[in-house]
Write a protein that holds these residues in place. Structure first.
Motif, PDB file in Angstrom:
ATOM      1  N   THR A  54     -95.026  -0.546 -17.130  1.00 40.70           N
ATOM      2  CA  THR A  54     -94.252  -0.474 -18.375  1.00 40.70           C
ATOM      3  C   THR A  54     -94.837   0.556 -19.321  1.00 40.70           C
ATOM      4  OG1 THR A  54     -93.615  -2.806 -18.170  1.00 40.70           O
ATOM      5  CG2 THR A  54     -93.429  -1.810 -20.353  1.00 40.70           C
ATOM      6  N   ALA A  55     -96.149   0.611 -19.408  1.00 36.20           N
ATOM      7  CA  ALA A  55     -96.801   1.580 -20.297  1.00 36.20           C
ATOM      8  C   ALA A  55     -96.524   3.007 -19.847  1.00 36.20           C
ATOM      9  CB  ALA A  55     -98.301   1.315 -20.341  1.00 36.20           C
ATOM     10  N   ARG A  56     -96.484   3.228 -18.537  1.00 33.70           N
ATOM     11  CA  ARG A  56     -96.207   4.585 -18.047  1.00 33.70           C
ATOM     12  C   ARG A  56     -94.785   5.018 -18.414  1.00 33.70           C
ATOM     13  NH1 ARG A  56     -99.982   3.054 -13.976  1.00 33.70           N
ATOM     14  NH2 ARG A  56     -98.440   1.915 -12.768  1.00 33.70           N
ATOM     15  N   HIS A  57     -93.848   4.085 -18.366  1.00 30.27           N
ATOM     16  CA  HIS A  57     -92.486   4.397 -18.802  1.00 30.27           C
ATOM     17  C   HIS A  57     -92.434   4.578 -20.319  1.00 30.27           C
ATOM     18  CE1 HIS A  57     -90.253   3.926 -15.052  1.00 30.27           C
ATOM     19  NE2 HIS A  57     -91.010   2.875 -14.771  1.00 30.27           N
ATOM     20  N   ALA A  58     -93.242   3.796 -21.044  1.00 33.53           N
ATOM     21  CA  ALA A  58     -93.202   3.800 -22.510  1.00 33.53           C
ATOM     22  C   ALA A  58     -93.538   5.161 -23.089  1.00 33.53           C
ATOM     23  CB  ALA A  58     -94.169   2.754 -23.059  1.00 33.53           C
ATOM     24  N   ARG A  59     -94.375   5.907 -22.410  1.00 35.74           N
ATOM     25  CA  ARG A  59     -94.778   7.216 -22.928  1.00 35.74           C
ATOM     26  C   ARG A  59     -93.605   8.181 -23.049  1.00 35.74           C
ATOM     27  NH1 ARG A  59     -99.847   8.795 -19.243  1.00 35.74           N
ATOM     28  NH2 ARG A  59     -99.280   6.997 -17.990  1.00 35.74           N
ATOM     29  N   ARG A  60     -92.525   7.891 -22.340  1.00 34.99           N
ATOM     30  CA  ARG A  60     -91.362   8.781 -22.364  1.00 34.99           C
ATOM     31  C   ARG A  60     -90.265   8.289 -23.303  1.00 34.99           C
ATOM     32  NH1 ARG A  60     -92.555   8.436 -16.747  1.00 34.99           N
ATOM     33  NH2 ARG A  60     -90.795   7.029 -16.397  1.00 34.99           N
ATOM     34  N   VAL A  61     -90.512   7.203 -24.007  1.00 33.84           N
ATOM     35  CA  VAL A  61     -89.492   6.632 -24.899  1.00 33.84           C
ATOM     36  C   VAL A  61     -89.670   7.198 -26.311  1.00 33.84           C
ATOM     37  CG1 VAL A  61     -88.551   4.522 -25.904  1.00 33.84           C
ATOM     38  CG2 VAL A  61     -89.393   4.512 -23.544  1.00 33.84           C
ATOM     39  N   PRO A  62     -88.686   7.944 -26.839  1.00 31.03           N
ATOM     40  CA  PRO A  62     -88.805   8.465 -28.204  1.00 31.03           C
ATOM     41  C   PRO A  62     -88.667   7.350 -29.228  1.00 31.03           C
ATOM     42  CG  PRO A  62     -86.658   9.003 -27.280  1.00 31.03           C
ATOM     43  CD  PRO A  62     -87.445   8.386 -26.163  1.00 31.03           C
ATOM     44  N   ALA A  63     -89.142   7.614 -30.440  1.00 32.96           N
ATOM     45  CA  ALA A  63     -89.172   6.585 -31.481  1.00 32.96           C
ATOM     46  C   ALA A  63     -87.779   6.057 -31.816  1.00 32.96           C
ATOM     47  CB  ALA A  63     -89.842   7.148 -32.736  1.00 32.96           C
ATOM     48  N   ASP A  64     -86.782   6.930 -31.895  1.00 29.78           N
ATOM     49  CA  ASP A  64     -85.423   6.471 -32.217  1.00 29.78           C
ATOM     50  C   ASP A  64     -84.886   5.548 -31.133  1.00 29.78           C
ATOM     51  OD1 ASP A  64     -85.432   7.848 -34.561  1.00 29.78           O
ATOM     52  OD2 ASP A  64     -84.006   9.397 -33.943  1.00 29.78           O
ATOM     53  N   ARG A  65     -85.147   5.906 -29.880  1.00 32.65           N
ATOM     54  CA  ARG A  65     -84.686   5.074 -28.768  1.00 32.65           C
ATOM     55  C   ARG A  65     -85.360   3.712 -28.815  1.00 32.65           C
ATOM     56  NH1 ARG A  65     -81.747   2.182 -25.697  1.00 32.65           N
ATOM     57  NH2 ARG A  65     -82.480   1.865 -23.574  1.00 32.65           N
ATOM     58  N   GLU A  66     -86.645   3.694 -29.115  1.00 35.66           N
ATOM     59  CA  GLU A  66     -87.377   2.431 -29.211  1.00 35.66           C
ATOM     60  C   GLU A  66     -86.784   1.554 -30.305  1.00 35.66           C
ATOM     61  OE1 GLU A  66     -91.878   0.753 -30.211  1.00 35.66           O
ATOM     62  OE2 GLU A  66     -91.396   2.868 -30.508  1.00 35.66           O
ATOM     63  N   PHE A  67     -86.578   2.134 -31.497  1.00 35.28           N
ATOM     64  CA  PHE A  67     -86.105   1.336 -32.631  1.00 35.28           C
ATOM     65  C   PHE A  67     -84.683   0.829 -32.410  1.00 35.28           C
ATOM     66  CE2 PHE A  67     -83.991   0.812 -36.718  1.00 35.28           C
ATOM     67  CZ  PHE A  67     -84.870  -0.024 -37.385  1.00 35.28           C
ATOM     68  N   PHE A  68     -83.765   1.746 -32.135  1.00 35.20           N
ATOM     69  CA  PHE A  68     -82.367   1.342 -32.032  1.00 35.20           C
ATOM     70  C   PHE A  68     -82.072   0.610 -30.720  1.00 35.20           C
ATOM     71  CE2 PHE A  68     -82.044   4.671 -35.298  1.00 35.20           C
ATOM     72  CZ  PHE A  68     -81.378   3.946 -36.277  1.00 35.20           C
ATOM     73  N   GLY A  69     -82.852   0.881 -29.677  1.00 34.73           N
ATOM     74  CA  GLY A  69     -82.691   0.134 -28.440  1.00 34.73           C
ATOM     75  C   GLY A  69     -83.089  -1.325 -28.623  1.00 34.73           C
ATOM     76  N   GLY A  70     -84.222  -1.539 -29.275  1.00 34.77           N
ATOM     77  CA  GLY A  70     -84.651  -2.905 -29.552  1.00 34.77           C
ATOM     78  C   GLY A  70     -83.689  -3.619 -30.489  1.00 34.77           C
ATOM     79  N   LEU A  71     -83.205  -2.885 -31.484  1.00 30.44           N
ATOM     80  CA  LEU A  71     -82.263  -3.466 -32.429  1.00 30.44           C
ATOM     81  C   LEU A  71     -80.962  -3.856 -31.732  1.00 30.44           C
ATOM     82  CD1 LEU A  71     -81.441  -4.227 -35.292  1.00 30.44           C
ATOM     83  CD2 LEU A  71     -80.841  -1.826 -35.695  1.00 30.44           C
ATOM     84  N   ASP A  72     -80.522  -3.040 -30.794  1.00 28.29           N
ATOM     85  CA  ASP A  72     -79.297  -3.347 -30.048  1.00 28.29           C
ATOM     86  C   ASP A  72     -79.454  -4.653 -29.271  1.00 28.29           C
ATOM     87  OD1 ASP A  72     -76.617  -2.534 -28.934  1.00 28.29           O
ATOM     88  OD2 ASP A  72     -77.771  -2.574 -27.075  1.00 28.29           O
ATOM     89  N   ILE A  73     -80.615  -4.852 -28.669  1.00 31.71           N
ATOM     90  CA  ILE A  73     -80.863  -6.101 -27.945  1.00 31.71           C
ATOM     91  C   ILE A  73     -80.785  -7.286 -28.896  1.00 31.71           C
ATOM     92  CG2 ILE A  73     -82.631  -7.424 -26.700  1.00 31.71           C
ATOM     93  CD1 ILE A  73     -83.577  -4.758 -25.503  1.00 31.71           C
ATOM     94  N   LEU A  74     -81.402  -7.154 -30.073  1.00 33.79           N
ATOM     95  CA  LEU A  74     -81.378  -8.239 -31.060  1.00 33.79           C
ATOM     96  C   LEU A  74     -79.961  -8.511 -31.541  1.00 33.79           C
ATOM     97  CD1 LEU A  74     -82.689 -10.232 -33.020  1.00 33.79           C
ATOM     98  CD2 LEU A  74     -83.146  -8.314 -34.557  1.00 33.79           C
ATOM     99  N   LEU A  75     -79.226  -7.452 -31.865  1.00 34.25           N
ATOM    100  CA  LEU A  75     -77.871  -7.635 -32.400  1.00 34.25           C
ATOM    101  C   LEU A  75     -76.937  -8.229 -31.350  1.00 34.25           C
ATOM    102  CD1 LEU A  75     -77.522  -4.345 -34.467  1.00 34.25           C
ATOM    103  CD2 LEU A  75     -77.584  -6.686 -35.361  1.00 34.25           C
ATOM    104  N   ARG A  76     -77.110  -7.866 -30.099  1.00 35.22           N
ATOM    105  CA  ARG A  76     -76.286  -8.469 -29.051  1.00 35.22           C
ATOM    106  C   ARG A  76     -76.578  -9.952 -28.923  1.00 35.22           C
ATOM    107  NH1 ARG A  76     -73.382  -5.007 -25.978  1.00 35.22           N
ATOM    108  NH2 ARG A  76     -73.839  -2.789 -26.225  1.00 35.22           N
ATOM    109  N   GLY A  77     -77.855 -10.306 -29.110  1.00 37.32           N
ATOM    110  CA  GLY A  77     -78.208 -11.719 -29.104  1.00 37.32           C
ATOM    111  C   GLY A  77     -77.585 -12.468 -30.270  1.00 37.32           C
ATOM    112  N   LEU A  78     -77.563 -11.820 -31.433  1.00 36.31           N
ATOM    113  CA  LEU A  78     -76.938 -12.439 -32.596  1.00 36.31           C
ATOM    114  C   LEU A  78     -75.451 -12.639 -32.404  1.00 36.31           C
ATOM    115  CD1 LEU A  78     -78.692 -10.584 -35.579  1.00 36.31           C
ATOM    116  CD2 LEU A  78     -79.072 -12.921 -34.792  1.00 36.31           C
ATOM    117  N   GLY A  79     -74.846 -11.806 -31.568  1.00 36.17           N
ATOM    118  CA  GLY A  79     -73.403 -11.883 -31.362  1.00 36.17           C
ATOM    119  C   GLY A  79     -72.985 -13.016 -30.458  1.00 36.17           C
TER     120      GLY A  79
END
Length: 205
Positions: free
Chosen positions: A179-204
């Protein structure tokens, strides 16, 4: 006696913010802000009661640029509009990372946070959230926002810590290392909005 008016609240907050940006949260004190303003510490007490009041002023100064009105397109899905609101707050706070730990303590008194929260609550109400369910939803969103911003600036995926995790022995930590090796390629915007999308889908649900 009324406080003197020669030193405006904005100038006070700007001086405190300059200290925070330069020296971090541990460097913020009445003494250091007074020095930034070229005055004595005792003289500064003529304008503010103490560090807590200074902190609140800094939080509001940093957040004053946040657009707290609902996103322009009312036909957009409520999840997208909430994501816009969290993105606005992230942009403002992210420009001054040292302010991040101060925001939870002053969320009840900073006018911008109150207006922002009201807009987010209206979007949650539109989505059918009421009572305790709306309370939990707002807390989940605020908790994600604060935590994600802290991680982005204090423990970024591009940092040395991620590299170290990626080098862990695979026989003991196969998933963490991968997971850490993949994480190095994740940009900050993708990290923030990707995580937020998971949370918002759960809220839905």
């Amino acid at each position: 006696m009324p406080r003197p008016r020669s030193l405006s609240p904005d100038r006070l907050a700007a001086a405190a913010l300059a200290v925070l940006d330069r020296d971090g949260l541990t460097g913020l004190s009445m003494r250091t802000v007074a020095k930034e303003l070229g005055m004595s510490t005792m003289a500064l007490y003529r304008y503010v009661d103490g560090r807590e009041e200074l902190e609140g002023m800094v939080v509001e100064l940093v957040l004053s640029s946040v657009d707290t009105t609902p996103p322009a397109d009312p036909s957009a899905p409520w999840r997208e509009r909430i994501a816009v609101m969290l993105g606005r707050m992230r942009d403002a706070v992210g420009r001054h990372p040292a302010v991040i730990p101060l925001t939870p303590a002053h969320r009840h008194s900073a006018p911008t946070i109150l207006r922002w929260s009201e807009t987010v609550l209206a979007l949650l109400a539109e989505a059918g959230y009421e009572g305790e369910r709306r309370v939990v939803a707002l807390r989940a969103l605020v908790g994600y926002l604060i935590g994600a911003i802290q991680l982005e600036h204090q423990g970024p995926l591009s940092g040395a810590g991620t590299v170290e995790l990626g080098e862990l022995p695979r026989d003991s930590f196969p998933l963490l290392a991968d997971t850490a090796r993949h994480a190095r390629r994740v940009p900050a915007d993708r990290e923030f909005f990707g995580g937020l999308d998971i949370l918002l889908r759960g809220l839905g649900d």
